[in-house]
Design a protein around this motif. Structure first.
Motif, mmCIF file in Angstrom:
data_model
loop_
_atom_site.group_PDB
_atom_site.id
_atom_site.type_symbol
_atom_site.label_atom_id
_atom_site.label_comp_id
_atom_site.label_asym_id
_atom_site.label_seq_id
_atom_site.Cartn_x
_atom_site.Cartn_y
_atom_site.Cartn_z
ATOM 1 N N TRP A 196 36.126 54.278 46.349
ATOM 2 C CA TRP A 196 36.512 52.997 45.775
ATOM 3 C C TRP A 196 36.279 51.855 46.757
ATOM 4 C CZ3 TRP A 196 38.262 51.981 40.788
ATOM 5 C CH2 TRP A 196 38.451 53.116 39.979
ATOM 6 N N ARG A 199 32.648 51.063 46.541
ATOM 7 C CA ARG A 199 32.444 50.288 45.313
ATOM 8 C C ARG A 199 32.823 48.821 45.530
ATOM 9 N NH1 ARG A 199 34.842 51.598 39.271
ATOM 10 N NH2 ARG A 199 34.602 49.492 38.400
ATOM 11 N N TYR A 200 33.958 48.582 46.148
ATOM 12 C CA TYR A 200 34.375 47.201 46.330
ATOM 13 C C TYR A 200 33.479 46.472 47.317
ATOM 14 C CZ TYR A 200 36.898 42.985 47.301
ATOM 15 O OH TYR A 200 37.205 41.658 47.455
ATOM 16 N N GLY A 221 37.791 40.229 40.875
ATOM 17 C CA GLY A 221 37.130 41.008 39.837
ATOM 18 C C GLY A 221 37.854 42.302 39.562
ATOM 19 N N GLU A 222 37.068 43.368 39.416
ATOM 20 C CA GLU A 222 37.640 44.667 39.069
ATOM 21 C C GLU A 222 38.575 45.188 40.160
ATOM 22 O OE1 GLU A 222 34.008 46.635 36.559
ATOM 23 O OE2 GLU A 222 33.643 46.199 38.662
ATOM 24 N N ALA A 223 38.298 44.841 41.406
ATOM 25 C CA ALA A 223 39.122 45.341 42.511
ATOM 26 C C ALA A 223 40.543 44.810 42.464
ATOM 27 C CB ALA A 223 38.487 44.999 43.847
ATOM 28 N N GLU A 225 42.433 44.757 40.131
ATOM 29 C CA GLU A 225 43.252 45.634 39.293
ATOM 30 C C GLU A 225 43.907 46.749 40.102
ATOM 31 O OE1 GLU A 225 40.726 47.064 36.190
ATOM 32 O OE2 GLU A 225 40.056 45.058 35.599
ATOM 33 N N TYR A 226 43.316 47.098 41.240
ATOM 34 C CA TYR A 226 43.923 48.151 42.063
ATOM 35 C C TYR A 226 44.278 47.630 43.452
ATOM 36 C CZ TYR A 226 38.919 48.727 43.337
ATOM 37 O OH TYR A 226 37.609 48.520 43.721
ATOM 38 N N GLY A 240 34.658 54.513 33.169
ATOM 39 C CA GLY A 240 33.914 53.395 32.624
ATOM 40 C C GLY A 240 32.433 53.425 32.953
ATOM 41 N N ARG A 275 32.312 39.798 36.334
ATOM 42 C CA ARG A 275 32.761 40.995 37.048
ATOM 43 C C ARG A 275 32.255 41.024 38.484
ATOM 44 N NH1 ARG A 275 30.275 45.403 33.096
ATOM 45 N NH2 ARG A 275 28.551 43.902 33.377
#
Length: 297
Positions: A196, A199-200, A221-223, A225-226, A240, A275
């Motif tokens: 992860w 990914r970030y 962005g998506e990061a 969220e966690y 996803g 995103r």
């Protein structure tokens, strides 16, 4: 993108003339930057909370303001005691180097990935500088002393596993099953790392390339969220559709190889896909323990 122009992050503001007066030489600039900054962890210094707050300064002009508050208009190359330098990390050394080179009319940008030359057997998250010498882009790590015994030439760092494994390269290798993601992170035995994080950092690499040279702990962005979860507790299989990340990584690698069409496409996607870019604010998850929203504009 014109890499001789400052961004909102690299703009030195009232310090422009002092930076522009430095020699237009990456090695000389690197020596100055190492004199201005000190790493919040690698230095081994136990900074009190008010000094540790330096690490969230974010903007080049603010970092230079901090130096001026402590040393006035003393020239940047006059030695500063380590305990009184601006506390930061590799990103901050890279940003100040980029700011100085751009002030001197040299095209420069920061590169984000994982260094294979700092810790044997491990890839440490890292930010270095690329500058254009009129012929090619040259990667240089101005945050470390080039006179030390490094396994690579830190004044001409190769982009790849033995040098700086860019986040895009690492993502592609991860997707092909060619690397151990837990050998990528903030350090051996540290909790922050793994798939992860790769990914970030792909998103962070893109942001830096397109002029948003965020702190490494500015999540968007998506990061976001966690942001407050333990990296090790995130699912091993990412849910996803990941095709937009695969395509982004492919474009970054192609652009590094000189594909101008890929470079243009990166700009278009960054502008058009929410995103892939920070919005008006990011969530700062600072190593000093503070978690808060920051407006960027």
């Amino acid at each position: 993108m014109d890499y001789t122009r400052q961004t909102r992050f690299s703009d030195p503001g009232r310090h422009h003339d002092r930076l522009a007066a430095l020699p237009a030489d990456p090695a000389a600039v690197g020596a100055v930057v190492r004199n201005l900054t000190v790493h919040y962890r690698a230095s081994g210094i136990d900074f009190p909370p008010d000094r540790l707050a330096d690490i969230d300064a974010r903007w080049a002009h603010r970092m230079l303001d901090l130096d001026r508050e402590r040393f006035g208009d003393v020239p940047f190359d006059v030695p500063r005691p380590a305990e009184q330098r601006v506390v930061g990390c590799c990103r901050d050394s890279a940003l100040l180097t980029v700011a100085a080179l751009r002030s001197g009319g040299i095209a420069a940008r920061s590169r984000v990935g994982f260094a294979g030359y700092l810790t044997p057997g491990y890839h440490v998250d890292h930010v270095i500088v690329e500058y254009h010498d009129g012929v090619r882009w040259i990667a240089t790590d101005t945050g470390v002393d080039p006179a030390a015994d490094w396994p690579v030439d830190v004044t001409d760092v190769p982009l790849g596993p033995v040098g700086l494994h860019t986040a895009a390269q690492a993502w592609q290798a991860l997707r092909r099953g060619e690397l151990d993601p837990w050998a990528y992170g903030t350090g051996p035995g540290e909790p922050i790392g793994g798939p992860w994080m790769i990914r970030y950092y792909l998103a962070v690499e893109l942001a830096h390339r397109l002029g948003d040279e965020l702190l490494l702990w500015d999540l968007f962005g998506e990061a976001a969220e966690y942001a407050d979860r333990d990296w090790a507790d995130l699912p091993a299989e990412m849910p996803g559709d990941l095709s937009h990340l695969d395509e982004t990584a492919g474009l970054l690698v192609a652009a590094d190889a000189g594909d101008h069409a890929a470079e243009r496409e990166l700009g278009a996607r960054y502008a058009g896909d929410a995103r892939l870019r920070p919005g008006p604010s990011v969530r700062c998850v600072s190593p000093r323990g503070a978690h808060y929203q920051v407006r960027l504009c």
